[in-house]
Design a protein around this motif. Sequence first.
Motif, PDB file in Angstrom:
ATOM      1  N   SER A 130      23.744 -20.381  -1.848  1.00 33.21           N
ATOM      2  CA  SER A 130      24.845 -19.230  -1.016  1.00 33.21           C
ATOM      3  C   SER A 130      23.957 -18.035  -1.323  1.00 33.21           C
ATOM      4  O   SER A 130      23.808 -17.084  -0.527  1.00 33.21           O
ATOM      5  CB  SER A 130      25.960 -19.356  -2.074  1.00 33.21           C
ATOM      6  OG  SER A 130      26.865 -18.507  -1.473  1.00 33.21           O
ATOM      7  N   ALA A 179      20.957 -18.092   1.065  1.00 28.14           N
ATOM      8  CA  ALA A 179      21.525 -17.782   2.539  1.00 28.14           C
ATOM      9  C   ALA A 179      21.990 -16.331   2.631  1.00 28.14           C
ATOM     10  O   ALA A 179      21.461 -15.756   3.507  1.00 28.14           O
ATOM     11  CB  ALA A 179      22.900 -18.381   2.764  1.00 28.14           C
ATOM     12  N   ASN A 199      18.528 -14.303   3.220  1.00 25.68           N
ATOM     13  CA  ASN A 199      18.159 -14.667   4.401  1.00 25.68           C
ATOM     14  C   ASN A 199      18.787 -13.625   5.425  1.00 25.68           C
ATOM     15  O   ASN A 199      18.344 -13.122   6.298  1.00 25.68           O
ATOM     16  CB  ASN A 199      18.431 -16.124   4.774  1.00 25.68           C
ATOM     17  CG  ASN A 199      17.057 -16.814   4.607  1.00 25.68           C
ATOM     18  OD1 ASN A 199      15.987 -16.868   5.102  1.00 25.68           O
ATOM     19  ND2 ASN A 199      17.409 -17.615   3.202  1.00 25.68           N
ATOM     20  N   ALA A 258      19.801 -18.602   7.437  1.00 28.48           N
ATOM     21  CA  ALA A 258      21.035 -18.629   6.721  1.00 28.48           C
ATOM     22  C   ALA A 258      22.054 -19.739   7.192  1.00 28.48           C
ATOM     23  O   ALA A 258      22.582 -20.553   6.510  1.00 28.48           O
ATOM     24  CB  ALA A 258      21.756 -17.326   6.940  1.00 28.48           C
ATOM     25  N   LEU A 300      21.114 -23.312   5.665  1.00 23.83           N
ATOM     26  CA  LEU A 300      21.493 -23.364   4.225  1.00 23.83           C
ATOM     27  C   LEU A 300      23.085 -23.662   4.526  1.00 23.83           C
ATOM     28  O   LEU A 300      23.594 -24.376   3.443  1.00 23.83           O
ATOM     29  CB  LEU A 300      21.225 -22.018   3.792  1.00 23.83           C
ATOM     30  CG  LEU A 300      19.566 -21.866   3.255  1.00 23.83           C
ATOM     31  CD1 LEU A 300      19.357 -20.661   2.987  1.00 23.83           C
ATOM     32  CD2 LEU A 300      19.278 -22.926   2.027  1.00 23.83           C
ATOM     33  N   TYR A 301      23.811 -22.812   5.164  1.00 21.96           N
ATOM     34  CA  TYR A 301      25.125 -22.930   5.052  1.00 21.96           C
ATOM     35  C   TYR A 301      25.785 -24.383   5.781  1.00 21.96           C
ATOM     36  O   TYR A 301      26.357 -25.085   5.400  1.00 21.96           O
ATOM     37  CB  TYR A 301      26.028 -22.192   6.129  1.00 21.96           C
ATOM     38  CG  TYR A 301      26.106 -20.626   5.532  1.00 21.96           C
ATOM     39  CD1 TYR A 301      26.312 -20.476   4.155  1.00 21.96           C
ATOM     40  CD2 TYR A 301      25.779 -19.589   6.458  1.00 21.96           C
ATOM     41  CE1 TYR A 301      26.417 -19.335   3.632  1.00 21.96           C
ATOM     42  CE2 TYR A 301      25.991 -18.227   5.900  1.00 21.96           C
ATOM     43  CZ  TYR A 301      26.110 -18.125   4.343  1.00 21.96           C
ATOM     44  OH  TYR A 301      26.147 -17.009   3.899  1.00 21.96           O
TER      45      TYR A 301
END
Length: 124
Positions: free
Chosen positions: A12, A15, A18, A27, A30-31
Amino acid sequence: GNSDKITFKTMSHLALANLQVGLRKNAIQLYKRMLQVQTTNCCEHHIEVARVLVKMCLVYMEEHDFDGATESIYRLYECQQKNKDPGLAEEFRYLSSIGKGVEKKLKKFKQPVPPSFEAVQKPS
């Protein structure tokens, strides 16, 4: 367990970092990974999943990826509808209000909002 929470929190923060330097696509990746982890560890309609979906939705809107934003909102509403924990009702209402704001922006950008949204939003 605890290491999963630490990993999730680290992802988190990564992200967010980023996003702060303008790397929105990183991001989003990653999410997406966080979403995978949460749906595997918890369930598809967990509050943590809803929180990640809201973040993804907002980044998709910044990227003008309207399909991604639409899918995220739809899944958010699905989470809200299927999660029956009364202790989370208030947070789900808040997260849904963000979704409704994005819907308005989608309409402003002349993007279709699937009719299924309305069906999913209505409390059963």
